[in-house]
Scaffold this motif. Structure first.
Motif, mmCIF file in Angstrom:
data_model
loop_
_atom_site.group_PDB
_atom_site.id
_atom_site.type_symbol
_atom_site.label_atom_id
_atom_site.label_comp_id
_atom_site.label_asym_id
_atom_site.label_seq_id
_atom_site.Cartn_x
_atom_site.Cartn_y
_atom_site.Cartn_z
ATOM 1 N N PHE A 1 -11.883 11.502 5.260
ATOM 2 C CA PHE A 1 -10.837 10.613 5.756
ATOM 3 C C PHE A 1 -11.343 10.079 7.089
ATOM 4 O O PHE A 1 -11.352 10.790 8.094
ATOM 5 C CB PHE A 1 -9.525 11.385 5.934
ATOM 6 N N GLU A 2 -11.814 8.851 7.081
ATOM 7 C CA GLU A 2 -12.542 8.308 8.227
ATOM 8 C C GLU A 2 -11.736 8.385 9.517
ATOM 9 O O GLU A 2 -10.528 8.190 9.528
ATOM 10 C CB GLU A 2 -12.931 6.850 7.950
ATOM 11 N N ARG A 3 -12.453 8.639 10.585
ATOM 12 C CA ARG A 3 -11.818 8.766 11.906
ATOM 13 C C ARG A 3 -11.047 7.513 12.274
ATOM 14 O O ARG A 3 -10.005 7.585 12.948
ATOM 15 C CB ARG A 3 -12.904 9.053 12.956
ATOM 16 N N ARG B 1 -6.399 5.133 0.963
ATOM 17 C CA ARG B 1 -7.320 6.274 0.929
ATOM 18 C C ARG B 1 -6.603 7.555 0.527
ATOM 19 O O ARG B 1 -7.141 8.359 -0.252
ATOM 20 C CB ARG B 1 -7.999 6.441 2.289
ATOM 21 N N LEU B 2 -5.387 7.761 1.020
ATOM 22 C CA LEU B 2 -4.631 8.956 0.654
ATOM 23 C C LEU B 2 -4.367 8.995 -0.853
ATOM 24 O O LEU B 2 -4.475 10.058 -1.484
ATOM 25 C CB LEU B 2 -3.316 9.003 1.427
ATOM 26 N N ALA B 3 -4.043 7.856 -1.419
ATOM 27 C CA ALA B 3 -3.827 7.784 -2.868
ATOM 28 C C ALA B 3 -5.110 8.119 -3.628
ATOM 29 O O ALA B 3 -5.087 8.807 -4.657
ATOM 30 C CB ALA B 3 -3.310 6.409 -3.259
ATOM 31 N N GLU B 4 -6.240 7.637 -3.104
ATOM 32 C CA GLU B 4 -7.536 7.943 -3.730
ATOM 33 C C GLU B 4 -7.806 9.447 -3.699
ATOM 34 O O GLU B 4 -8.307 10.017 -4.672
ATOM 35 C CB GLU B 4 -8.655 7.187 -3.009
ATOM 36 N N ALA C 1 -2.136 0.361 5.823
ATOM 37 C CA ALA C 1 -2.484 -0.028 4.458
ATOM 38 C C ALA C 1 -3.781 0.654 4.018
ATOM 39 O O ALA C 1 -3.882 1.170 2.892
ATOM 40 C CB ALA C 1 -2.611 -1.547 4.357
ATOM 41 N N LYS C 2 -4.772 0.688 4.897
ATOM 42 C CA LYS C 2 -6.051 1.312 4.557
ATOM 43 C C LYS C 2 -5.891 2.819 4.382
ATOM 44 O O LYS C 2 -6.459 3.419 3.455
ATOM 45 C CB LYS C 2 -7.077 1.004 5.641
ATOM 46 N N ALA D 1 0.828 -1.206 0.000
ATOM 47 C CA ALA D 1 0.000 0.000 0.000
ATOM 48 C C ALA D 1 0.863 1.258 0.000
ATOM 49 O O ALA D 1 0.546 2.244 -0.678
ATOM 50 C CB ALA D 1 -0.936 -0.001 1.211
ATOM 51 N N VAL D 2 1.950 1.231 0.748
ATOM 52 C CA VAL D 2 2.865 2.380 0.775
ATOM 53 C C VAL D 2 3.485 2.579 -0.602
ATOM 54 O O VAL D 2 3.529 3.706 -1.126
ATOM 55 C CB VAL D 2 3.963 2.183 1.842
#
Length: 249
Positions: free
Chosen positions: A221-223, A239-242, A234-235, A121-122
């Motif tokens: 960006f979910e809490r 999300r940051l990439a999205e 990873a999650k 993910a990174v």
């Protein structure tokens, strides 16, 4: 048994449910949990008291480094095997904790699989494009600043942490004036659709930025993505990439 919500997030992915005597009560709190409420409700919870832990006599207790001396002494007198986790402020430190917990619960292969997911993910989130100024709001007027795990993840995903740009280190309060005078290009915000203080703070920022005619992309960006490392990395990186793609950056 886990007394630590970040350990909870690791354990529920490392070992079968029947091996988990109880998770931390924090994992039943949406503001503190890194696992879904659906998952959290499958497990008994504890409130971290020595009395309840001693009564259950777990094979292993995973707590945090802030555990009081009296509780540590009670565990030691009872002969309980304990693992105390410190605060992980980098990806590497968090990965080391994954390995430590996986070894302690005899789940090394599952731990290595978790680490592979983190690394992938990174790598997938990284970009060679210029860094995009962003603010990550944890709730209310609290942001994640420099020297944090979130700061490192943001940079690896192609964002510059605007809270660090303002001079804020660690997690802290950010006055709205800083945001209006020098706004970021992206704001990562938790879901605050209610009428709580966090929602009011978000509404005030939105009003002020609109008056200033600042062009800022707001992204959810979910809490649950800001509380811990481990499998959450990873999650969060995904999300940051999205968000970068959503913002056209």
């Amino acid at each position: 048994m886990s007394l630590n919500p970040c350990a909870d997030a690791m354990l529920v992915e490392l070992i079968p449910p029947d091996r988990i005597a109880a998770i931390s009560h924090y994992s039943r709190d949406p503001g503190a949990s890194s696992i879904s409420m659906e998952v959290a409700r499958r497990f008994a919870v504890n409130h971290g008291t020595a009395e309840e832990i001693l009564a259950l006599r777990p094979d292993l207790v995973i707590a945090d480094s802030f555990t009081s001396p009296s509780t540590r002494e009670a565990f030691a007198r009872a002969g309980l095997k304990t693992l105390y986790l410190g605060w992980a402020s980098t990806i590497d430190q968090s990965k080391a904790q994954v390995r430590e917990i996986a070894a302690a619960v005899d789940a090394v292969p599952a731990g290595e699989a978790m680490l592979s997911r983190i690394d992938k993910a990174v790598t997938d989130a990284q970009t060679d494009r210029p860094l995009v100024p962003a603010l990550l709001w944890i709730g209310g007027n609290t942001v994640s600043g420099g020297g944090t795990l979130l700061d490192e993840m943001m940079v690896k995903a192609g964002f510059s942490d605007h809270a660090a740009h303002y001079g804020l280190q660690n997690t802290g309060y950010l006055p709205i004036e800083h945001v209006v005078v020098d706004p970021p290009r992206v704001m990562l915000v938790p879901d605050q659709s209610g009428r709580d203080a966090g929602s009011r703070a978000a509404q005030m920022r939105g009003w002020a930025l609109a008056r200033a005619r600042a062009k800022v992309h707001h992204a959810r960006f979910e809490r649950s993505l800001v509380n811990c490392g481990g499998p959450v990395i990873a999650k969060a990186m995904t999300r940051l990439a999205e968000v970068r793609r959503e913002a056209g950056e």
